[in-house]
Design a protein around this motif. Structure first.
Motif, PDB file in Angstrom:
ATOM      1  N   GLY A  21       0.814  -1.215   0.000  1.00 45.55           N
ATOM      2  CA  GLY A  21       0.000   0.000   0.000  1.00 45.55           C
ATOM      3  C   GLY A  21       0.849   1.267   0.000  1.00 45.55           C
ATOM      4  N   TYR A 253       2.093  -1.503 -12.816  1.00 48.65           N
ATOM      5  CA  TYR A 253       1.713  -0.725 -11.639  1.00 48.65           C
ATOM      6  C   TYR A 253       2.512  -1.248 -10.461  1.00 48.65           C
ATOM      7  CZ  TYR A 253      -0.922   1.440  -7.924  1.00 48.65           C
ATOM      8  OH  TYR A 253      -1.279   2.169  -6.830  1.00 48.65           O
ATOM      9  N   THR A 286      -3.950  -6.074   6.214  1.00 47.76           N
ATOM     10  CA  THR A 286      -4.985  -6.425   7.193  1.00 47.76           C
ATOM     11  C   THR A 286      -5.138  -7.935   7.317  1.00 47.76           C
ATOM     12  OG1 THR A 286      -6.163  -4.439   6.586  1.00 47.76           O
ATOM     13  CG2 THR A 286      -7.441  -6.110   7.735  1.00 47.76           C
ATOM     14  N   VAL A 310      -9.413 -12.855  -2.896  1.00 47.58           N
ATOM     15  CA  VAL A 310      -7.977 -12.925  -2.587  1.00 47.58           C
ATOM     16  C   VAL A 310      -7.826 -13.263  -1.102  1.00 47.58           C
ATOM     17  CG1 VAL A 310      -5.784 -11.666  -2.489  1.00 47.58           C
ATOM     18  CG2 VAL A 310      -7.425 -11.161  -4.327  1.00 47.58           C
ATOM     19  N   TRP A 336      -3.242 -13.977  -4.495  1.00 43.92           N
ATOM     20  CA  TRP A 336      -2.925 -12.609  -4.898  1.00 43.92           C
ATOM     21  C   TRP A 336      -3.337 -12.465  -6.344  1.00 43.92           C
ATOM     22  CZ3 TRP A 336      -1.943  -8.735  -1.816  1.00 43.92           C
ATOM     23  CH2 TRP A 336      -1.425  -7.546  -2.309  1.00 43.92           C
ATOM     24  N   ASN A 358      -5.457   2.814  -1.175  1.00 45.84           N
ATOM     25  CA  ASN A 358      -5.203   2.464  -2.582  1.00 45.84           C
ATOM     26  C   ASN A 358      -6.390   1.729  -3.183  1.00 45.84           C
ATOM     27  OD1 ASN A 358      -2.249   3.247  -3.003  1.00 45.84           O
ATOM     28  ND2 ASN A 358      -2.202   2.099  -1.096  1.00 45.84           N
ATOM     29  N   GLU A 362      -8.569   3.169  -6.215  1.00 38.97           N
ATOM     30  CA  GLU A 362      -8.562   2.324  -7.426  1.00 38.97           C
ATOM     31  C   GLU A 362     -10.004   1.966  -7.823  1.00 38.97           C
ATOM     32  OE1 GLU A 362      -5.982  -0.948  -6.327  1.00 38.97           O
ATOM     33  OE2 GLU A 362      -4.243   0.381  -6.179  1.00 38.97           O
ATOM     34  N   ASP A 378      -7.413   4.161   8.961  1.00 40.88           N
ATOM     35  CA  ASP A 378      -8.039   4.996   7.932  1.00 40.88           C
ATOM     36  C   ASP A 378      -9.127   4.276   7.142  1.00 40.88           C
ATOM     37  OD1 ASP A 378      -6.005   3.403   6.777  1.00 40.88           O
ATOM     38  OD2 ASP A 378      -5.907   4.722   5.028  1.00 40.88           O
TER      39      ASP A 378
END
Ligand SMILES: O=c1ccn([C@@H]2O[C@H](COP(=O)(O)OP(=O)(O)O[C@H]3O[C@H](CO)[C@@H](O)[C@H](O)[C@H]3O)[C@@H](O)[C@H]2O)c(=O)[nH]1
Length: 471
Positions: A21, A253, A286, A310, A336, A358, A362, A378
């Protein structure tokens, strides 16, 4: 003499922290700067730089390792999180200093350090070398606005200069007693509050504070921040070809710390109807409890939902026994994936997300409605904005008397609501218009693109000012 140095190629070192992240937005920003003619060196841990070197071998940016986390154990080494921070600071700052010193003798002296605000010692390096410094905040503008008063309180700063904040009332009230995951050492997460709030020390010393966001996402918050710091929005930091849906390369990316099994995900998605798949991901940092994983699994299985989920390798053992086999006709579980490819795929109808910044930006940028399951920090702020301010998703709440586990019935009813319920059309409309605004911001001459050009234009004057103050 200084003038002569300035005329040499501009060289920025980007100091990137651990964690997907954090690296993803900084790396993408680095590439954008490099594409505008800036020499970029990304300084980071050995494991990061090895992975990036492998993934981006022909890249226009270069990498340097400033800390050998591989032999010292990284975050799982002695002393846990705190031990890692101490070791990263000790060798990271020494090696970064050496790197910058060596560059002084070359054609490319370093003019600016762009550092993750999360790295506490970064701004000291800029002072030591009298170079420009930009703090990169990898969370949202609203998170900065929410955390800042907490920082003032914790560090006993008077923060007298804090202007009144017009939308403060819209922000969720995060105060110390209500922040168990931040303040308590007994929760599932370590007491990282000092570290997280310490980011503002780096803000105060920076020439710029960069945000992976765009002005129109929350103009009042951005305006408010500009009164406090030289806040600059440069996001969303996503490669334009993903936005155009011309997917060419997984690794474009950032890079993936975890090995992606993207092609199989995409092939699987290719055979699904438009808007039919629920993508489920809780980001990289997380860890869900086994109970929560069981509830998500139940929601997906009992309701015959088509899903791509995922589940990170260290969480696979928490999946109910036989879940993967029992759901193989409707679902796919991977460890993933390339999230941008998935989010930009027509088959994805909504995402269940923890609302890391992110993933939030996204999903917005690809116009994908969100079922929010915020876990900590957050995430709670981002989820609040998704539901209450932008109205592009709904929060699947944990109505379990404080344990924090969202029940399967709840999860399922929110999926249904977001995909086909009364509010589905409105949510889709809102996320589609926000997507357009996000894409405009990062397009050539959009607000974020202009901010990046202005940042580049200010590099030399700011650098010269620092040098002359030091002499
Ligand atoms: O299978 C996956 C899952 C995730 N991702 C990417 O990994 C990143 C995850 O970032 P984010 O959604 O922000 O989640 P975390 O990794 O959990 O982010 C940490 O860092 C963020 C930025 O500081 C904070 O907002 C979060 O609270 C903190 O947990 C995103 O770019 C995803 O596209 C993949 O590529 N593949």
């Amino acid at each position: 003499m200084e003038q002569e140095r300035v005329e040499k190629a501009r060289h920025i070192v980007v100091l990137a922290d651990q964690g997907q992240g954090h690296i993803n937005p900084m790396l993408q920003f680095s590439k954008r700067l490099a594409s505008k003619g800036i020499k970029i060196t990304v300084a980071t841990t050995l494991s990061n730089s090895m992975a990036m070197n492998a993934a981006l071998s022909d890249s226009i940016i270069t990498f340097t390792s400033i800390y050998d986390d591989c032999s010292e154990g990284g975050l799982v080494g002695p002393g846990g999180f705190k031990g890692f921070l101490d070791r990263f600071q000790a060798s990271g700052s020494t090696n970064l200093t050496k790197f910058i010193m060596d560059q002084e003798q070359t054609e490319h002296p370093v003019k600016c350090l762009v550092y993750d605000a999360n790295i506490p010692w970064a701004s000291k390096v800029t002072t030591q070398f009298c170079i420009a410094g930009a703090a990169f905040f990898t969370q949202s503008c609203a998170t900065a606005a929410t955390y800042y008063p907490l920082y003032c309180e914790l560090y006993e700063k008077t923060c007298l200069s804090m202007p009144s904040f017009p939308v403060m009332t819209e922000l969720p009230k995060l105060r110390f007693p209500n922040l168990p995951s931040l303040g308590s050492s007994t929760g599932r997460y370590p007491p990282i509050i000092m570290h997280i709030l310490g980011q503002f020390d780096n803000f105060e010393k920076a020439d710029w504070v960069l945000f992976n966001s765009f002005d129109k996402l929350k103009e009042e918050v951005v305006d408010w921040m500009k009164k406090l710091w030289n806040a600059v929005t440069i996001g969303p930091t996503l490669p334009s070809f993903y936005l155009d849906k011309r997917v060419e390369n997984d690794d474009e990316y950032g890079f993936n710390i975890h090995k992606p099994n993207s092609s199989s995900c995409i092939e699987w998605l290719d055979n699904k109807k438009t808007g039919s798949v629920v993508y489920v991901s809780f980001g990289s940092a997380t860890n869900l409890s086994a109970e929560q994983i069981a509830e998500v699994a139940d929601a997906l299985r009992q309701n015959n939902i088509t899903f791509l989920w995922v589940v990170k390798p260290d969480e696979q053992s928490k999946l109910p026994r036989d879940f993967t086999e029992a759901t193989s006709e409707k679902g796919l579980v991977v460890t993933w994936c390339s999230q941008l490819e998935v989010l930009s795929h027509h088959a994805v109808g909504c995402v269940i997300s923890h609302c890391g910044w992110n993933s939030t930006i996204e999903a917005i940028t690809f116009g994908v409605p969100i079922v929010a399951m915020p876990q900590i920090l957050d995430h709670i702020i981002n989820a609040h904005f998704l539901e209450k301010v932008w109205e592009v998703g709904l929060i699947a709440k944990a109505n379990d008397g404080g344990k924090g586990v969202t029940a399967s019935e709840e999860i399922c009813s929110y999926i249904r609501e977001v995909l086909e319920g009364e509010r589905a059309e409105e949510i889709r409309k809102n996320v589609t218009s926000l997507k357009e605004v996000a894409n405009e911001a990062i397009d050539k001459s959009g607000s974020s693109d202009k901010h990046i050009d202005e940042f580049i234009a200010q590099l030399d004057p700011v650098y010269l000012r620092h040098r002359s103050n030091c002499n």
